[in-house]
Scaffold this motif. Sequence first.
Motif, PDB file in Angstrom:
ATOM      1  N   LYS A  65     -11.631  13.247 -21.846  1.00  0.00           N
ATOM      2  CA  LYS A  65     -10.850  13.973 -22.850  1.00  0.00           C
ATOM      3  C   LYS A  65      -9.748  14.789 -22.194  1.00  0.00           C
ATOM      4  O   LYS A  65      -8.628  14.888 -22.728  1.00  0.00           O
ATOM      5  CB  LYS A  65     -11.766  14.885 -23.663  1.00  0.00           C
ATOM      6  N   GLU A  66     -10.005  15.369 -21.042  1.00  0.00           N
ATOM      7  CA  GLU A  66      -8.984  16.174 -20.371  1.00  0.00           C
ATOM      8  C   GLU A  66      -7.814  15.321 -19.907  1.00  0.00           C
ATOM      9  O   GLU A  66      -6.654  15.720 -20.007  1.00  0.00           O
ATOM     10  CB  GLU A  66      -9.603  16.902 -19.171  1.00  0.00           C
ATOM     11  N   VAL A  67      -8.103  14.104 -19.416  1.00  0.00           N
ATOM     12  CA  VAL A  67      -7.053  13.246 -18.870  1.00  0.00           C
ATOM     13  C   VAL A  67      -6.328  12.466 -19.963  1.00  0.00           C
ATOM     14  O   VAL A  67      -5.101  12.320 -19.923  1.00  0.00           O
ATOM     15  CB  VAL A  67      -7.643  12.269 -17.823  1.00  0.00           C
ATOM     16  N   THR A  68      -7.064  11.963 -20.974  1.00  0.00           N
ATOM     17  CA  THR A  68      -6.452  11.076 -21.974  1.00  0.00           C
ATOM     18  C   THR A  68      -6.226  11.729 -23.327  1.00  0.00           C
ATOM     19  O   THR A  68      -5.467  11.206 -24.145  1.00  0.00           O
ATOM     20  CB  THR A  68      -7.331   9.829 -22.205  1.00  0.00           C
ATOM     21  N   GLY A  69      -6.901  12.854 -23.588  1.00  0.00           N
ATOM     22  CA  GLY A  69      -6.780  13.484 -24.896  1.00  0.00           C
ATOM     23  C   GLY A  69      -7.786  12.973 -25.905  1.00  0.00           C
ATOM     24  O   GLY A  69      -7.829  13.448 -27.048  1.00  0.00           O
ATOM     25  N   PHE A  70      -8.606  11.996 -25.512  1.00  0.00           N
ATOM     26  CA  PHE A  70      -9.600  11.428 -26.415  1.00  0.00           C
ATOM     27  C   PHE A  70     -10.974  11.418 -25.746  1.00  0.00           C
ATOM     28  O   PHE A  70     -11.079  11.416 -24.522  1.00  0.00           O
ATOM     29  CB  PHE A  70      -9.231   9.988 -26.804  1.00  0.00           C
ATOM     30  N   SER A  71     -12.001  11.373 -26.564  1.00  0.00           N
ATOM     31  CA  SER A  71     -13.365  11.335 -26.034  1.00  0.00           C
ATOM     32  C   SER A  71     -13.652   9.982 -25.409  1.00  0.00           C
ATOM     33  O   SER A  71     -12.965   8.988 -25.666  1.00  0.00           O
ATOM     34  CB  SER A  71     -14.373  11.606 -27.156  1.00  0.00           C
ATOM     35  N   ALA A  72     -14.693   9.935 -24.605  1.00  0.00           N
ATOM     36  CA  ALA A  72     -15.102   8.678 -23.977  1.00  0.00           C
ATOM     37  C   ALA A  72     -15.535   7.669 -25.033  1.00  0.00           C
ATOM     38  O   ALA A  72     -15.213   6.480 -24.940  1.00  0.00           O
ATOM     39  CB  ALA A  72     -16.228   8.942 -22.982  1.00  0.00           C
ATOM     40  N   SER A  73     -16.250   8.132 -26.048  1.00  0.00           N
ATOM     41  CA  SER A  73     -16.720   7.212 -27.089  1.00  0.00           C
ATOM     42  C   SER A  73     -15.538   6.626 -27.868  1.00  0.00           C
ATOM     43  O   SER A  73     -15.552   5.441 -28.213  1.00  0.00           O
ATOM     44  CB  SER A  73     -17.685   7.927 -28.044  1.00  0.00           C
TER      45      SER A  73
ATOM     46  N   GLU B 234       0.848  -1.185   0.000  1.00  0.00           N
ATOM     47  CA  GLU B 234       0.000   0.000   0.000  1.00  0.00           C
ATOM     48  C   GLU B 234       0.889   1.242   0.000  1.00  0.00           C
ATOM     49  O   GLU B 234       1.595   1.513   0.956  1.00  0.00           O
ATOM     50  CB  GLU B 234      -0.902   0.000   1.241  1.00  0.00           C
ATOM     51  N   GLN B 235       0.881   1.952  -1.092  1.00  0.00           N
ATOM     52  CA  GLN B 235       1.692   3.164  -1.193  1.00  0.00           C
ATOM     53  C   GLN B 235       0.769   4.368  -1.340  1.00  0.00           C
ATOM     54  O   GLN B 235      -0.234   4.299  -2.041  1.00  0.00           O
ATOM     55  CB  GLN B 235       2.616   3.089  -2.407  1.00  0.00           C
ATOM     56  N   PRO B 236       1.104   5.461  -0.680  1.00  0.00           N
ATOM     57  CA  PRO B 236       0.270   6.659  -0.841  1.00  0.00           C
ATOM     58  C   PRO B 236       0.301   7.113  -2.297  1.00  0.00           C
ATOM     59  O   PRO B 236       1.375   7.336  -2.854  1.00  0.00           O
ATOM     60  CB  PRO B 236       0.943   7.686   0.086  1.00  0.00           C
ATOM     61  N   PHE B 237      -0.860   7.191  -2.894  1.00  0.00           N
ATOM     62  CA  PHE B 237      -0.919   7.533  -4.311  1.00  0.00           C
ATOM     63  C   PHE B 237      -2.169   8.363  -4.532  1.00  0.00           C
ATOM     64  O   PHE B 237      -3.268   7.838  -4.688  1.00  0.00           O
ATOM     65  CB  PHE B 237      -0.957   6.252  -5.148  1.00  0.00           C
ATOM     66  N   GLY B 238      -1.994   9.670  -4.492  1.00  0.00           N
ATOM     67  CA  GLY B 238      -3.141  10.559  -4.571  1.00  0.00           C
ATOM     68  C   GLY B 238      -3.518  10.907  -5.995  1.00  0.00           C
ATOM     69  O   GLY B 238      -2.722  11.467  -6.744  1.00  0.00           O
ATOM     70  N   LEU B 239      -4.736  10.528  -6.378  1.00  0.00           N
ATOM     71  CA  LEU B 239      -5.271  10.901  -7.678  1.00  0.00           C
ATOM     72  C   LEU B 239      -6.306  11.998  -7.486  1.00  0.00           C
ATOM     73  O   LEU B 239      -7.033  12.018  -6.493  1.00  0.00           O
ATOM     74  CB  LEU B 239      -5.946   9.704  -8.361  1.00  0.00           C
ATOM     75  N   SER B 240      -6.388  12.882  -8.464  1.00  0.00           N
ATOM     76  CA  SER B 240      -7.449  13.880  -8.423  1.00  0.00           C
ATOM     77  C   SER B 240      -8.780  13.189  -8.663  1.00  0.00           C
ATOM     78  O   SER B 240      -8.833  12.049  -9.131  1.00  0.00           O
ATOM     79  CB  SER B 240      -7.214  14.935  -9.510  1.00  0.00           C
ATOM     80  N   ARG B 241      -9.857  13.888  -8.360  1.00  0.00           N
ATOM     81  CA  ARG B 241     -11.185  13.309  -8.557  1.00  0.00           C
ATOM     82  C   ARG B 241     -11.395  12.929 -10.026  1.00  0.00           C
ATOM     83  O   ARG B 241     -11.941  11.863 -10.331  1.00  0.00           O
ATOM     84  CB  ARG B 241     -12.260  14.314  -8.104  1.00  0.00           C
ATOM     85  N   LYS B 242     -10.953  13.767 -10.935  1.00  0.00           N
ATOM     86  CA  LYS B 242     -11.158  13.469 -12.360  1.00  0.00           C
ATOM     87  C   LYS B 242     -10.344  12.249 -12.778  1.00  0.00           C
ATOM     88  O   LYS B 242     -10.806  11.425 -13.575  1.00  0.00           O
ATOM     89  CB  LYS B 242     -10.821  14.687 -13.220  1.00  0.00           C
ATOM     90  N   GLU B 243      -9.111  12.097 -12.241  1.00  0.00           N
ATOM     91  CA  GLU B 243      -8.298  10.930 -12.578  1.00  0.00           C
ATOM     92  C   GLU B 243      -8.910   9.650 -12.020  1.00  0.00           C
ATOM     93  O   GLU B 243      -8.885   8.605 -12.669  1.00  0.00           O
ATOM     94  CB  GLU B 243      -6.875  11.117 -12.041  1.00  0.00           C
ATOM     95  N   GLN B 244      -9.469   9.733 -10.807  1.00  0.00           N
ATOM     96  CA  GLN B 244     -10.163   8.586 -10.233  1.00  0.00           C
ATOM     97  C   GLN B 244     -11.336   8.180 -11.113  1.00  0.00           C
ATOM     98  O   GLN B 244     -11.575   6.992 -11.367  1.00  0.00           O
ATOM     99  CB  GLN B 244     -10.656   8.913  -8.820  1.00  0.00           C
ATOM    100  N   LEU B 245     -12.067   9.172 -11.577  1.00  0.00           N
ATOM    101  CA  LEU B 245     -13.227   8.929 -12.418  1.00  0.00           C
ATOM    102  C   LEU B 245     -12.821   8.263 -13.730  1.00  0.00           C
ATOM    103  O   LEU B 245     -13.436   7.276 -14.163  1.00  0.00           O
ATOM    104  CB  LEU B 245     -13.945  10.249 -12.703  1.00  0.00           C
ATOM    105  N   VAL B 246     -11.776   8.774 -14.357  1.00  0.00           N
ATOM    106  CA  VAL B 246     -11.320   8.215 -15.631  1.00  0.00           C
ATOM    107  C   VAL B 246     -10.773   6.802 -15.427  1.00  0.00           C
ATOM    108  O   VAL B 246     -10.993   5.915 -16.263  1.00  0.00           O
ATOM    109  CB  VAL B 246     -10.269   9.130 -16.284  1.00  0.00           C
TER     110      VAL B 246
ATOM    111  N   LEU C  14     -18.706  13.118 -18.067  1.00  0.00           N
ATOM    112  CA  LEU C  14     -17.782  11.996 -18.237  1.00  0.00           C
ATOM    113  C   LEU C  14     -16.893  12.217 -19.451  1.00  0.00           C
ATOM    114  O   LEU C  14     -15.675  12.038 -19.387  1.00  0.00           O
ATOM    115  CB  LEU C  14     -18.574  10.692 -18.396  1.00  0.00           C
ATOM    116  N   ASN C  15     -17.492  12.630 -20.541  1.00  0.00           N
ATOM    117  CA  ASN C  15     -16.724  12.852 -21.770  1.00  0.00           C
ATOM    118  C   ASN C  15     -15.674  13.944 -21.574  1.00  0.00           C
ATOM    119  O   ASN C  15     -14.525  13.806 -22.012  1.00  0.00           O
ATOM    120  CB  ASN C  15     -17.660  13.234 -22.910  1.00  0.00           C
ATOM    121  N   ASP C  16     -16.054  15.030 -20.906  1.00  0.00           N
ATOM    122  CA  ASP C  16     -15.108  16.124 -20.664  1.00  0.00           C
ATOM    123  C   ASP C  16     -13.923  15.663 -19.824  1.00  0.00           C
ATOM    124  O   ASP C  16     -12.771  16.008 -20.106  1.00  0.00           O
ATOM    125  CB  ASP C  16     -15.812  17.289 -19.957  1.00  0.00           C
ATOM    126  N   MET C  17     -14.205  14.873 -18.774  1.00  0.00           N
ATOM    127  CA  MET C  17     -13.139  14.401 -17.891  1.00  0.00           C
ATOM    128  C   MET C  17     -12.192  13.446 -18.628  1.00  0.00           C
ATOM    129  O   MET C  17     -10.965  13.540 -18.497  1.00  0.00           O
ATOM    130  CB  MET C  17     -13.736  13.698 -16.669  1.00  0.00           C
TER     131      MET C  17
END
Length: 318
Positions: A251-259, A203-215, A246-249
């Motif tokens: 795209k922001e994290v991966t550069g691509f749309s959810a679809s 178990e290592q401390p690994f903080g993700l933002s809410r949007k990264e957790q969602l993606v 969901l699509n906005d998040m």
Amino acid sequence: MSPSSKIKEINDVQEFKEFYLQDSHYSFCAECNHMEYSHGNGFLEIIALEDLQKLHSRHIGHQARRKFYSIILLTDGEVEEIIGHQKYRFGPQSMYFIPENQIHSIESWSEDLKGILCMFDADYFLLCIKHQIKLNQFPFFQLDKVPFIDLNDRETQMMEHLFWKLNSEKCQKTTFNDDLLVRMFLNIILLEAERIYNRKAVEQPFGLSRKEQLVAQFQLLVNQHFLEKKQVTEYAGILCIHPHHLNDMVKEVTGFSASYTIQKQLVQEAKSRLMQTNATVSMIATELNFTDDSYFGRFFKKFTGLTPLQYRRKHKHQ
């Protein structure tokens, strides 16, 4: 200018050279027998970090999004890099991993840097064996897992030897069967890395933002359900958020749309089945839950530039 517009998109090895190296015409291995791949059928490149250090054009702090996977074995020296939105400092006897479409920047490299950088894309990893593990199933390529492992002396020597063997086979290949052997050594490296990763998992401390957790949750759901769930609204419903959000998040994290993320997973699965099985195109279309063969063919060609049959004839090992 938005932050995302400052991120350099790097699609292949040539763009990597143009962005990172002083000499974009530099050949990673002048003795290699270069086999040509078209229509995104993949690439694999290996370079010594000490050579990269000499040629590096010092894009320190510049964000890039590589459209391929990277494995770095560090044997000497130190690096400080940002992977996603986390800053890491890696020292000797470590391996770290950068998945495709992950934002990445180099903060600092020490002068005594030694090791190996291996770059490849998802298409190259498609092996002609059944039930091949998928790249996004390796823990170190998952958004919500730490992207590195520390190695002991024996593990470091083993990885150095495997990378040497990978590069040696790559440089000597003359046939597609030779190339299959290269891909198998790449597979062995990843499987050995996963074995070490799981053995040392703590178990290592690994903080993700809410949007990264969602993606990360979305990507996991797509991996699990892409055969039966092909609409963004279905995943948004599971995650209890609006499809547009969901699509906005994503795209922001991966550069691509959810679809696009869902569709790409389908295309990769189709490629795997075309290369790794003898199932007919019609059978594969049915297995992937397409309503008819012609729709599956149009869908596949839109992403690859080839019909399913053309792809199979061009790329399947005999």
